[in-house]
Design a protein around this motif. Structure first.
Motif, PDB file in Angstrom:
ATOM      1  N   GLU A   6       2.439   0.968  -4.913  1.00 29.76           N
ATOM      2  CA  GLU A   6       1.589   1.701  -4.546  1.00 29.76           C
ATOM      3  C   GLU A   6       0.658   2.188  -5.973  1.00 29.76           C
ATOM      4  OE1 GLU A   6       0.753   5.437  -1.805  1.00 29.76           O
ATOM      5  OE2 GLU A   6       2.593   5.036  -2.533  1.00 29.76           O
ATOM      6  N   ASP A  10      -3.244   2.398  -1.766  1.00 28.76           N
ATOM      7  CA  ASP A  10      -2.673   0.955  -0.942  1.00 28.76           C
ATOM      8  C   ASP A  10      -1.953   0.505  -1.530  1.00 28.76           C
ATOM      9  OD1 ASP A  10      -3.861  -1.038  -0.116  1.00 28.76           O
ATOM     10  OD2 ASP A  10      -5.225  -1.743  -1.681  1.00 28.76           O
ATOM     11  N   HIS A  58       2.068  -8.151   6.384  1.00 30.49           N
ATOM     12  CA  HIS A  58       0.604  -8.393   7.303  1.00 30.49           C
ATOM     13  C   HIS A  58       1.198  -8.796   8.734  1.00 30.49           C
ATOM     14  CE1 HIS A  58      -2.094  -5.474   4.997  1.00 30.49           C
ATOM     15  NE2 HIS A  58      -1.948  -6.759   3.954  1.00 30.49           N
ATOM     16  N   ALA A  61       3.600  -6.226   9.529  1.00 23.76           N
ATOM     17  CA  ALA A  61       3.083  -5.183  10.750  1.00 23.76           C
ATOM     18  C   ALA A  61       2.752  -5.098  11.642  1.00 23.76           C
ATOM     19  CB  ALA A  61       2.646  -4.131   9.355  1.00 23.76           C
ATOM     20  N   ASP A  62       1.738  -6.100  12.342  1.00 28.85           N
ATOM     21  CA  ASP A  62       1.415  -6.181  13.774  1.00 28.85           C
ATOM     22  C   ASP A  62       2.679  -6.001  14.803  1.00 28.85           C
ATOM     23  OD1 ASP A  62      -0.947  -6.367  12.178  1.00 28.85           O
ATOM     24  OD2 ASP A  62      -1.356  -8.234  12.157  1.00 28.85           O
ATOM     25  N   PHE A 102       3.406  -1.008   5.683  1.00 33.39           N
ATOM     26  CA  PHE A 102       2.442  -1.169   6.044  1.00 33.39           C
ATOM     27  C   PHE A 102       2.183  -0.302   8.068  1.00 33.39           C
ATOM     28  CE2 PHE A 102       1.666  -4.997   3.814  1.00 33.39           C
ATOM     29  CZ  PHE A 102       0.227  -4.824   2.592  1.00 33.39           C
ATOM     30  N   ARG A 103       2.847  -0.867   8.679  1.00 30.94           N
ATOM     31  CA  ARG A 103       2.697   0.141   9.415  1.00 30.94           C
ATOM     32  C   ARG A 103       3.200   1.735   9.394  1.00 30.94           C
ATOM     33  NH1 ARG A 103      -0.376  -0.583  14.112  1.00 30.94           N
ATOM     34  NH2 ARG A 103       1.181  -0.955  15.626  1.00 30.94           N
ATOM     35  N   HIS A 105       2.087   3.759   7.023  1.00 31.04           N
ATOM     36  CA  HIS A 105       1.145   4.349   6.572  1.00 31.04           C
ATOM     37  C   HIS A 105      -0.422   3.820   7.501  1.00 31.04           C
ATOM     38  CE1 HIS A 105      -0.621   5.424   3.033  1.00 31.04           C
ATOM     39  NE2 HIS A 105      -1.847   4.586   3.297  1.00 31.04           N
ATOM     40  N   SER A 106      -0.645   3.279   8.285  1.00 25.87           N
ATOM     41  CA  SER A 106      -1.425   2.699   9.283  1.00 25.87           C
ATOM     42  C   SER A 106      -1.132   4.087  10.295  1.00 25.87           C
ATOM     43  CB  SER A 106      -1.449   1.844   9.805  1.00 25.87           C
ATOM     44  OG  SER A 106      -0.130   0.807  10.965  1.00 25.87           O
ATOM     45  N   ALA A 107      -0.293   4.522  10.140  1.00 31.76           N
ATOM     46  CA  ALA A 107      -0.431   5.107  11.556  1.00 31.76           C
ATOM     47  C   ALA A 107       0.353   6.838  11.250  1.00 31.76           C
ATOM     48  CB  ALA A 107       1.060   5.204  12.664  1.00 31.76           C
TER      49      ALA A 107
END
Length: 699
Positions: A6, A10, A58, A61-62, A102-103, A105-107
């Protein structure tokens, strides 16, 4: 070896070039090298490559189901690797670990970050609120996109119809409608004003300019019904003595607020008694009553070609206007004049009912009541003998003012200009030129100046304050001294050539005149005790507040009048263009690249104009104009004459001009006789450099 780490919020991956106990030297897939602290490294892996890991992470994560992941997480704080085992059900590959990070951190509304690689599931209520917010924003985005498409198709969304003016003049920039409007404008490469016009949000360019003014100055509307709902209807006083005169007014044909009338009476000793009669709404309105509050909020009647917004309710105006065939309350100033030399023997002021025998209109009399006709006693028109007397006295009054101007170092007034009247009917405009300084103009102007000066002295002599206009008083350069100021004490007005000047002759349409009328009536009714009973006492703070408020509103009203006159000038071009009569026009050079057209009162800037003297007359080829931006385009064709053979410009074009406001060429011209040339053309300092004091008389 590779690391996933990290950095500044990012997540990145790279291959390790070297390692110390506290850090790694890492090369990113881009080739850039970076020093990474050991505590920031979340995953160490041998395969796949750093670039491939990011790609696979990625993709993983999707595919992660956030709702299920949140349920698996429980209520306690956790590390990403521990949650990964619960979610995937087996040991995680480097790509799965990175994908999970990623997931998470994105929520942030599902999972609160607690440290490097550590998280805590958000409470259920918070998650539901966040999801509802996301859904709302999604629906708003869809609705905004729908609005944008409607606007692009030339249709105004229903929700925007009632808020068109607010979106243009005072928008909530966070609103969905404003965002849609600006987005559509960007895509269409236009302005909000033009888009509103094209979609019907604003009916016309005229309504655009008018509604902008109303939105700022009359947000609650221009009518009086809601203001007068609980106010008793106005009444006429019944105890006033009736004057033994046959008074008459001189106004434009559209004038309805008839403030002033004149009379002439021959006395037994041969002296002349000349009466100046001013409508007296001050008898019906009292300081701080309900109607006064209305008048004070408006401060003045607002004029524009073809329309006006009155200061006072129509019911009161109709009762107190000096209409033909009626005896109406008035404050009268009688001057006893010796016809041998036209000197003023004495003056007296009265409050009375004045019979009005006629409302003369200069539209029909200007061509008849000329200097030649008056000199030769020619023509047949109402009050012919009275006008002949007033014309002689007016010339003497003017000469006296010119002598006083000269004593103050100023040149004589310039009356070689044209004034213009605007007449609008069914959106068709007529612009009629008339020579400034006609006999009827001069009669009214000189007698009103005389009354305003005389009553200004009356208030000063009685020791009560009033609202005065002064010019040429104070320190500073010529431009500073020639600036018109509003004061509450008597002071000279150099430009007019009078020792004091208090607006008092238009109380139906100007609040300052109404205030002064109250003060004047106190002097008439109470004499030396006037300071004790006048509505405004010396050093009354309210009077200072009125002066300040009037200055601000009056300037705004005049700017609006100028805007509407400019609009109607451009509409005149549209009419003439259709008739093939306005392809080429003549103009006079005001200064540098600023020109004033000859046929209409339109001032323009013409870039690239060849250098020539002020007053030069030129011919222009009209290219086009824009009624929204009020711009005008033309091309220089030829020089027609030099200033020696065409004195078509005077110093008024250079400086701030109020005009002879008592000239009754039209109601609008009483407020502002010229369009402002524009910010650069009204540089009064340049006039000072031309000739100190060379200015037209302006009250």
């Amino acid at each position: 070896m590779n690391v996933f780490f990290e950095e500044s919020g990012d997540f990145k991956a790279g291959s390790v070039m070297s390692q110390t106990p506290d850090s790694f030297q890492v090369e990113l897939p881009s080739g850039k090298r970076s020093k990474v602290k050991s505590k920031d490294v979340l995953i160490q892996f041998a395969a796949p490559s750093a670039e491939q890991l990011i790609k696979e992470a990625h993709s993983i994560a999707d595919e992660i189901d956030l709702d299920f992941l949140w349920e698996v997480a429980g209520e306690e704080e956790f590390g990403f690797a521990d949650l990964g085992k619960e979610y995937f059900g087996a040991a995680l590959s480097p790509a799965q670990n990175a994908g999970l990070i990623f997931r998470l951190h994105s929520a942030p509304f599902y999972f609160y970050k607690k440290g490097r690689g550590r998280y805590k599931a958000a409470p259920a209520a918070s998650v539901q609120a966040a999801l509802a917010g996301i859904e709302k924003k999604k629906q708003q985005a869809l609705l905004q996109a729908e609005y944008v498409e409607q606007l692009k198709a030339g249709q105004l969304p229903i929700s925007m119809k009632s808020m068109a003016q607010q979106l243009l003049y005072k928008p909530d920039k966070n609103s969905l409608e404003y965002k849609a409007l600006t987005a559509a404008c960007q895509e269409l490469q236009t302005t909000p004003e033009r888009l509103m016009l094209s979609t019907g949000g604003i009916a016309s360019a005229k309504d655009l300019h008018f509604s902008k003014f109303l939105f700022e100055y009359f947000p609650k509307g221009v009518g009086f019904s809601h203001l007068m709902a609980n106010i008793a209807p106005p009444e006429l006083p019944t105890d006033l003595p009736v004057a033994d005169v046959a008074a008459f007014s001189i106004d434009d044909i559209n004038t309805t607020e008839i403030d002033d009338a004149l009379s002439v009476t021959t006395l037994p000793d041969g002296m002349l008694q000349i009466g100046i009669h001013i409508a007296a709404p001050g008898l019906a309105i009292h300081r701080d009553d309900a109607v006064d509050a209305i008048a004070r909020s408006r401060m003045s009647t607002v004029y524009m070609p073809g329309d006006k917004i009155t200061m006072l309710p129509n019911e009161l105006v109709e009762l107190y206007t000096l209409g033909e065939g009626k005896a109406r309350p008035a404050v009268s100033l009688y001057a006893t004049v010796n016809p041998a030399d036209w000197s003023v023997v004495s003056t007296v002021s009265k409050i009375e009912a004045v019979p009005i025998s006629a409302n003369l209109r200069n539209n029909t009399l200007d061509d008849i009541v000329t200097e030649e006709a008056l000199a030769n006693n020619e023509g047949d028109y109402p009050h012919k003998d009275d006008l002949a007397v007033l014309w002689k006295w007016a010339q003497v009054l003017e000469q006296g003012r010119m002598e006083k101007r000269a004593a103050w170092g100023l040149k004589p007034e310039q009356n070689n200009r044209m004034d213009f009247n605007f007449y609008v009917e069914d959106d068709v405009v007529s612009i009629v030129a008339r020579k400034r300084g006609s006999p009827l103009d001069k009669i009214v102007a000189e007698l009103m100046i005389f009354a305003n000066s005389t009553w200004g002295k009356l208030m000063a002599d009685h020791g009560i304050p009033g609202i005065y206009r002064s010019q040429g008083v104070g320190s500073g350069g010529w431009a500073a001294r020639m600036q018109v100021k509003m004061l509450t004490h008597a002071a000279p007005h150099h430009n007019l050539g009078v020792d004091q000047y208090a607006w008092s002759t238009s109380p139906l349409r100007r609040y300052t005149d109404l205030v002064n009328q109250w003060q004047i009536m106190a002097c008439i009714q109470h004499g030396v005790t006037a300071p004790l009973v006048a509505p405004f006492k010396p050093r009354d703070a309210t009077l200072f507040a009125i002066v300040s408020a009037f200055d601000a509103l009056y300037a705004g009203y005049n700017d609006f009048q100028s805007t509407m006159e400019r609009y109607w000038c451009l509409r005149w071009f549209a009419q003439e263009w259709q008739e093939q009569r306005a392809k080429q026009v003549e103009a006079v050079v005001v200064k540098e690249d600023v020109l004033r057209l000859v046929d209409i009162p339109l001032v323009i800037r013409l870039a690239g104009l060849p250098s020539m003297q002020r007053g030069s007359k030129v011919k222009l080829d009209v290219i086009g104009w824009d009624e929204v931006s009020l711009s005008f385009e033309a091309r220089f064709l030829e020089l027609l004459s030099s200033p020696d053979s065409n004195a078509g410009v005077d110093d008024e074009d250079e400086g701030e001009e109020e005009g002879l406001e008592e000239q009754h060429t039209s109601e609008a011209q009483l407020e502002q006789t010229e369009l402002n040339t524009d910010a650069d053309a009204t540089n009064i300092q340049s006039q000072a450099q031309e000739s100190a004091g060379d200015d037209a008389a302006t009250p």
